[in-house]
Design an enzyme around this catalytic site. Structure first.
Site, PDB file in Angstrom:
ATOM      1  N   SER A  87       8.682  11.952   6.755  1.00  0.00           N
ATOM      2  CA  SER A  87       7.442  11.746   7.755  1.00  0.00           C
ATOM      3  C   SER A  87       6.437  10.922   7.074  1.00  0.00           C
ATOM      4  O   SER A  87       6.671   9.712   6.496  1.00  0.00           O
ATOM      5  CB  SER A  87       6.879  12.951   8.338  1.00  0.00           C
ATOM      6  OG  SER A  87       6.150  13.037   9.412  1.00  0.00           O
ATOM      7  N   LYS A  91       6.698   7.549   4.312  1.00  0.00           N
ATOM      8  CA  LYS A  91       5.888   6.031   4.187  1.00  0.00           C
ATOM      9  C   LYS A  91       5.345   6.093   2.925  1.00  0.00           C
ATOM     10  O   LYS A  91       5.698   5.069   2.136  1.00  0.00           O
ATOM     11  CB  LYS A  91       4.789   6.035   5.316  1.00  0.00           C
ATOM     12  CG  LYS A  91       5.069   6.432   6.766  1.00  0.00           C
ATOM     13  CD  LYS A  91       3.730   6.442   7.510  1.00  0.00           C
ATOM     14  CE  LYS A  91       3.819   7.246   8.983  1.00  0.00           C
ATOM     15  NZ  LYS A  91       4.726   6.505   9.689  1.00  0.00           N
ATOM     16  N   TRP A 178      10.081   9.083  18.228  1.00  0.00           N
ATOM     17  CA  TRP A 178       8.717   8.721  17.945  1.00  0.00           C
ATOM     18  C   TRP A 178       8.844   7.794  16.551  1.00  0.00           C
ATOM     19  O   TRP A 178       8.082   7.034  16.485  1.00  0.00           O
ATOM     20  CB  TRP A 178       7.856  10.002  17.696  1.00  0.00           C
ATOM     21  CG  TRP A 178       6.468   9.571  17.344  1.00  0.00           C
ATOM     22  CD1 TRP A 178       5.895   9.802  16.105  1.00  0.00           C
ATOM     23  CD2 TRP A 178       5.246   9.140  18.264  1.00  0.00           C
ATOM     24  NE1 TRP A 178       4.314   9.683  16.411  1.00  0.00           N
ATOM     25  CE2 TRP A 178       4.218   9.251  17.601  1.00  0.00           C
ATOM     26  CE3 TRP A 178       5.663   8.724  19.638  1.00  0.00           C
ATOM     27  CZ2 TRP A 178       3.043   8.810  18.332  1.00  0.00           C
ATOM     28  CZ3 TRP A 178       4.064   8.345  20.129  1.00  0.00           C
ATOM     29  CH2 TRP A 178       3.157   8.321  19.538  1.00  0.00           C
ATOM     30  N   HIS A 228      12.377  16.106  14.576  1.00  0.00           N
ATOM     31  CA  HIS A 228      11.762  15.646  13.276  1.00  0.00           C
ATOM     32  C   HIS A 228      11.512  16.847  12.353  1.00  0.00           C
ATOM     33  O   HIS A 228      10.666  17.594  12.679  1.00  0.00           O
ATOM     34  CB  HIS A 228      10.288  15.189  13.745  1.00  0.00           C
ATOM     35  CG  HIS A 228       9.554  14.621  12.750  1.00  0.00           C
ATOM     36  ND1 HIS A 228       9.568  13.319  12.378  1.00  0.00           N
ATOM     37  CD2 HIS A 228       8.434  15.242  12.075  1.00  0.00           C
ATOM     38  CE1 HIS A 228       8.482  13.141  11.379  1.00  0.00           C
ATOM     39  NE2 HIS A 228       8.015  14.121  11.248  1.00  0.00           N
TER      40      HIS A 228
END
Length: 248
Positions: A87, A91, A178, A228
């Site tokens: 998540s 990044k 998403w 997720h």
């Protein structure tokens, strides 16, 4: 959440697991970057402008600090360290790997916009939503592209390309639109050109693969069914990917 950590399984596959709590590096809330490690760099903070680091860069810096330690640990082969993030930390792991070539394998899971997904697709999580909800994650200049993704001078495939020629695994989930699984896959395809410069084919699947089909190339891809999250199926693919690329 202990359910996200298949540590016994990873150990059974011959891998050690090292982790740290990202909030100890920089707490995940917006207070003008006056908390966490930012407070240790007073000269940088005094000269803060639109390009000065945010929390994601601080977390990436913390990952490199962990690597500093692992290089001194006799139980660790520092040339075979895989960096994994999920998540928002997916990044951060990409940015850490882009800046620190010591990570031998890079694994980004469900990292979405600002991570592996192509921002210009404007699908699911967007630059505007990132900046509205998490203004402390990126530098202030990123706000220029809120709801103006088409004006970005580059996209996430350039970030992925900075991992070349190291093995890169991109993982997504069908129930996490998403994070834009297709956009993550397409970014891997676009980053393949950088890997080809080093003699590797990059992401070898021509189209988005069906769920639960692991693509094991130098740029790997795995689309898991479900939400997720991090699951046992993800850990299995981590180990399978590292068996191919980190044990040579």
């Amino acid at each position: 959440d202990a359910k996200k950590w298949s540590i016994d399984y990873a150990l059974s596959r011959g891998y050690g697991v090292v982790t740290a709590y990202y909030g100890d590096i920089d707490p995940d809330f917006d207070d003008g970057w006056k908390n966490g490690v930012h407070a240790l760099f007073s000269e940088i903070e005094k000269a803060r402008d639109g390009s000065t680091w945010g929390s994601l860069a601080a977390w990436a810096w913390g990952m490199s600090c962990a690597m500093d330690y692992l290089e001194q640990e006799s139980l660790v082969d520092p040339k075979r360290v895989a960096l994994q993030g999920f998540s928002r930390l997916g990044k951060a792991s990409l940015w850490a790997a882009a800046n620190d070539p010591r990570f031998a394998v890079v694994i980004s899971q469900n990292s979405g916009a600002g991570g592996a997904a192509l921002n210009k697709r404007i699908y699911g999580e967007t630059v505007g939503r990132l900046n509205d909800s998490f203004p402390h994650w990126f530098c202030d200049h990123f706000n220029r592209y809120s709801r103006r993704e088409k004006d970005l001078p580059f996209d996430s495939h350039c970030l992925l390309a900075l991992c070349a020629p190291r093995p890169l695994l991109i993982t997504s989930a069908t129930g996490d639109q998403w994070a834009d699984p297709k956009g993550e896959f397409l970014a891997g395809k676009e980053a393949s050109a950088a890997y080809q410069l080093f003699g590797f084919p990059g992401l070898e699947a021509k189209e988005l693969p069906p769920p639960m089909q692991f693509v094991p190339g130098r740029i790997g891809y795995f689309l898991r069914t479900g939400p997720h999250d991090t699951t046992f199926e993800d850990w299995k693919v981590y180990c399978d990917f590292c068996d191919l690329h980190a044990t040579k």
